[in-house]
Design a protein around this motif. Structure first.
Motif, PDB file in Angstrom:
ATOM      1  N   SER A 199      -0.735 -28.145  11.651  1.00  0.00           N
ATOM      2  CA  SER A 199      -1.268 -29.476  11.370  1.00  0.00           C
ATOM      3  C   SER A 199      -0.152 -30.507  11.315  1.00  0.00           C
ATOM      4  O   SER A 199      -0.256 -31.593  11.915  1.00  0.00           O
ATOM      5  CB  SER A 199      -2.037 -29.468  10.047  1.00  0.00           C
ATOM      6  OG  SER A 199      -2.487 -30.766   9.714  1.00  0.00           O
ATOM      7  N   THR A 246      -1.337 -22.681   9.181  1.00  0.00           N
ATOM      8  CA  THR A 246      -2.245 -23.773   9.506  1.00  0.00           C
ATOM      9  C   THR A 246      -1.657 -25.129   9.108  1.00  0.00           C
ATOM     10  O   THR A 246      -1.818 -26.118   9.820  1.00  0.00           O
ATOM     11  CB  THR A 246      -3.613 -23.569   8.828  1.00  0.00           C
ATOM     12  OG1 THR A 246      -3.443 -23.412   7.419  1.00  0.00           O
ATOM     13  CG2 THR A 246      -4.297 -22.322   9.374  1.00  0.00           C
ATOM     14  N   LYS A 247      -0.928 -25.180   7.993  1.00  0.00           N
ATOM     15  CA  LYS A 247      -0.283 -26.431   7.601  1.00  0.00           C
ATOM     16  C   LYS A 247       0.827 -26.790   8.583  1.00  0.00           C
ATOM     17  O   LYS A 247       0.993 -27.964   8.957  1.00  0.00           O
ATOM     18  CB  LYS A 247       0.285 -26.332   6.193  1.00  0.00           C
ATOM     19  CG  LYS A 247       0.907 -27.662   5.706  1.00  0.00           C
ATOM     20  CD  LYS A 247       1.447 -27.547   4.297  1.00  0.00           C
ATOM     21  CE  LYS A 247       1.958 -28.899   3.789  1.00  0.00           C
ATOM     22  NZ  LYS A 247       3.005 -29.477   4.661  1.00  0.00           N
ATOM     23  N   SER A 272      -6.496 -31.953  10.809  1.00  0.00           N
ATOM     24  CA  SER A 272      -6.347 -31.617   9.392  1.00  0.00           C
ATOM     25  C   SER A 272      -6.054 -30.128   9.238  1.00  0.00           C
ATOM     26  O   SER A 272      -6.348 -29.327  10.134  1.00  0.00           O
ATOM     27  CB  SER A 272      -7.633 -31.950   8.649  1.00  0.00           C
ATOM     28  OG  SER A 272      -8.699 -31.136   9.113  1.00  0.00           O
ATOM     29  N   PRO A 273      -5.473 -29.713   8.104  1.00  0.00           N
ATOM     30  CA  PRO A 273      -5.270 -28.290   7.862  1.00  0.00           C
ATOM     31  C   PRO A 273      -6.562 -27.489   7.959  1.00  0.00           C
ATOM     32  O   PRO A 273      -6.550 -26.334   8.419  1.00  0.00           O
ATOM     33  CB  PRO A 273      -4.680 -28.247   6.448  1.00  0.00           C
ATOM     34  CG  PRO A 273      -4.001 -29.567   6.291  1.00  0.00           C
ATOM     35  CD  PRO A 273      -4.871 -30.541   7.035  1.00  0.00           C
ATOM     36  N   GLU A 274      -7.698 -28.084   7.554  1.00  0.00           N
ATOM     37  CA  GLU A 274      -8.978 -27.368   7.617  1.00  0.00           C
ATOM     38  C   GLU A 274      -9.364 -27.078   9.070  1.00  0.00           C
ATOM     39  O   GLU A 274      -9.775 -25.962   9.408  1.00  0.00           O
ATOM     40  CB  GLU A 274     -10.074 -28.196   6.937  1.00  0.00           C
ATOM     41  CG  GLU A 274      -9.908 -28.364   5.429  1.00  0.00           C
ATOM     42  CD  GLU A 274      -8.837 -29.365   5.047  1.00  0.00           C
ATOM     43  OE1 GLU A 274      -8.353 -29.312   3.892  1.00  0.00           O
ATOM     44  OE2 GLU A 274      -8.454 -30.205   5.911  1.00  0.00           O
ATOM     45  N   ASN A 275      -9.234 -28.082   9.925  1.00  0.00           N
ATOM     46  CA  ASN A 275      -9.563 -27.871  11.331  1.00  0.00           C
ATOM     47  C   ASN A 275      -8.553 -26.958  12.012  1.00  0.00           C
ATOM     48  O   ASN A 275      -8.904 -26.213  12.937  1.00  0.00           O
ATOM     49  CB  ASN A 275      -9.644 -29.214  12.064  1.00  0.00           C
ATOM     50  CG  ASN A 275     -10.958 -29.927  11.807  1.00  0.00           C
ATOM     51  OD1 ASN A 275     -11.918 -29.326  11.333  1.00  0.00           O
ATOM     52  ND2 ASN A 275     -10.995 -31.210  12.104  1.00  0.00           N
ATOM     53  N   PRO A 321      -2.394 -20.177   5.066  1.00  0.00           N
ATOM     54  CA  PRO A 321      -2.195 -21.596   4.727  1.00  0.00           C
ATOM     55  C   PRO A 321      -0.886 -22.141   5.283  1.00  0.00           C
ATOM     56  O   PRO A 321      -0.811 -23.292   5.709  1.00  0.00           O
ATOM     57  CB  PRO A 321      -2.200 -21.586   3.194  1.00  0.00           C
ATOM     58  CG  PRO A 321      -2.992 -20.370   2.823  1.00  0.00           C
ATOM     59  CD  PRO A 321      -2.680 -19.354   3.876  1.00  0.00           C
ATOM     60  N   LYS A 375      -7.062 -24.494  10.493  1.00  0.00           N
ATOM     61  CA  LYS A 375      -7.429 -23.153  10.054  1.00  0.00           C
ATOM     62  C   LYS A 375      -8.539 -22.594  10.946  1.00  0.00           C
ATOM     63  O   LYS A 375      -8.476 -21.441  11.389  1.00  0.00           O
ATOM     64  CB  LYS A 375      -7.884 -23.159   8.599  1.00  0.00           C
ATOM     65  CG  LYS A 375      -8.199 -21.777   8.029  1.00  0.00           C
ATOM     66  CD  LYS A 375      -8.514 -21.883   6.531  1.00  0.00           C
ATOM     67  CE  LYS A 375      -8.607 -20.511   5.889  1.00  0.00           C
ATOM     68  NZ  LYS A 375      -9.743 -19.711   6.392  1.00  0.00           N
ATOM     69  N   ALA A 376      -9.537 -23.421  11.234  1.00  0.00           N
ATOM     70  CA  ALA A 376     -10.613 -22.991  12.130  1.00  0.00           C
ATOM     71  C   ALA A 376     -10.065 -22.674  13.512  1.00  0.00           C
ATOM     72  O   ALA A 376     -10.511 -21.717  14.172  1.00  0.00           O
ATOM     73  CB  ALA A 376     -11.687 -24.069  12.216  1.00  0.00           C
TER      74      ALA A 376
END
Length: 286
Positions: free
Chosen positions: A190, A186-187, A162-165, A183, A167-168
């Protein structure tokens, strides 16, 4: 005309039948330099080295950045069948390249070091960044209770890209999070990872066998490497400690190391201009 991913992309089928996507720039008759990416989800020759391919090519080299089998636009491969040394030999043979400089990040550095021990006649220079040598590679300063913080983050991103993971993941790969964990980036990572669920699935399934990628380098043979070596590492690398680079420095006779402050696991991205200067100077003068 500026170099783009589309203009640099090439495809080839190796003698084994494996399809490989790679990126190329520079004079086809110039000294070849092969850039080998790491093992993170969404990693490709382009995503790892888009800031380096054109600069090194403009300095007078033929630059190749393959998506290794199991990543990017190349064929999927189960962990148990993965052998990037074999793939690299086949790729060089298919392109008519007798010997090349190898520049590898993380997993790519492992491939380059192993290649140097097995095929000394086919490597002119060795460059590593954030090198990986497998379990036990950092005994003094690395994590003593299993994978590092960075490797655990990589695994989480493979299980859920996911974009959240992502980003991490980008945050832990770099020192300057505000600049690189955008963003947009990371997108993009992803989207690239999710575009190949077969790659993600093979990586996760490989974890059950003790490692996501095979670690096949024979450490006892590292001292036999004769090629001149440039060993680069970020002081703030939270994936693989710079002790690995110190081990390589102590064991490769013709080697020199550069430790970069305010730098994580992606020296070629965070410090692209300096990295390009270091590599070009090293290739020209050694």
């Amino acid at each position: 005309m500026p170099l783009t991913q589309e203009s640099a992309a090439r495809d080839i089928t190796l003698p084994s039948g494996t399809h490989v996507r790679y990126y190329e720039a520079g004079d086809a008759h110039a000294t070849p330099v092969v850039l080998l990416h790491g093992s993170g989800p969404g990693a490709t020759g382009w995503s790892n080295f888009s800031g380096n391919i054109g600069a090194i090519a403009d300095a007078g080299f033929r630059v190749l950045a393959p998506d290794m089998p199991g990543w990017g636009g190349s064929d999927a491969v189960a962990t148990k069948d993965m052998d990037h040394d074999r793939d690299l030999v086949e790729l060089l043979d298919a392109l008519g390249i007798e010997a090349a400089a190898l520049v590898g990040n993380s997993m790519g550095a492992h491939t380059a070091v192993r290649f140097a021990t097995l095929h000394p006649e086919r490597i002119t220079h060795l460059v590593t960044m954030g090198a990986s040598l497998g379990r036990g590679q950092a005994s003094l300063f690395g994590a003593g209770d299993g994978p590092s913080e960075g490797l655990k983050t990589i695994v989480r991103a493979y299980k859920d890209a996911s974009p959240e993971n992502m980003k991490a993941l980008v945050e832990i790969m770099t020192y300057d999070k505000a600049r690189f964990a955008t963003p947009e980036l990371t997108k993009a990572r992803s989207d690239a990872a999710l575009a190949r669920p077969d790659h993600l699935r093979n990586y996760v399934e490989g974890l059950a066998h003790g490692a996501p990628i095979p670690i096949r380098v024979d450490r006892e043979r590292i001292r036999e490497i004769e090629a001149p070596a440039l060993l680069i590492h970020g002081k703030d690398d939270r994936v693989l400690h710079f002790e690995v680079t110190l081990f390589l420095l102590a064991n490769i006779p013709n080697s020199r190391a550069v430790l970069l402050n305010r730098c994580g696991h992606w020296a070629m991205i965070e410090h692209a201009e300096e990295f390009n200067r270091l590599v070009v100077d090293f290739l020209r003068n050694n």
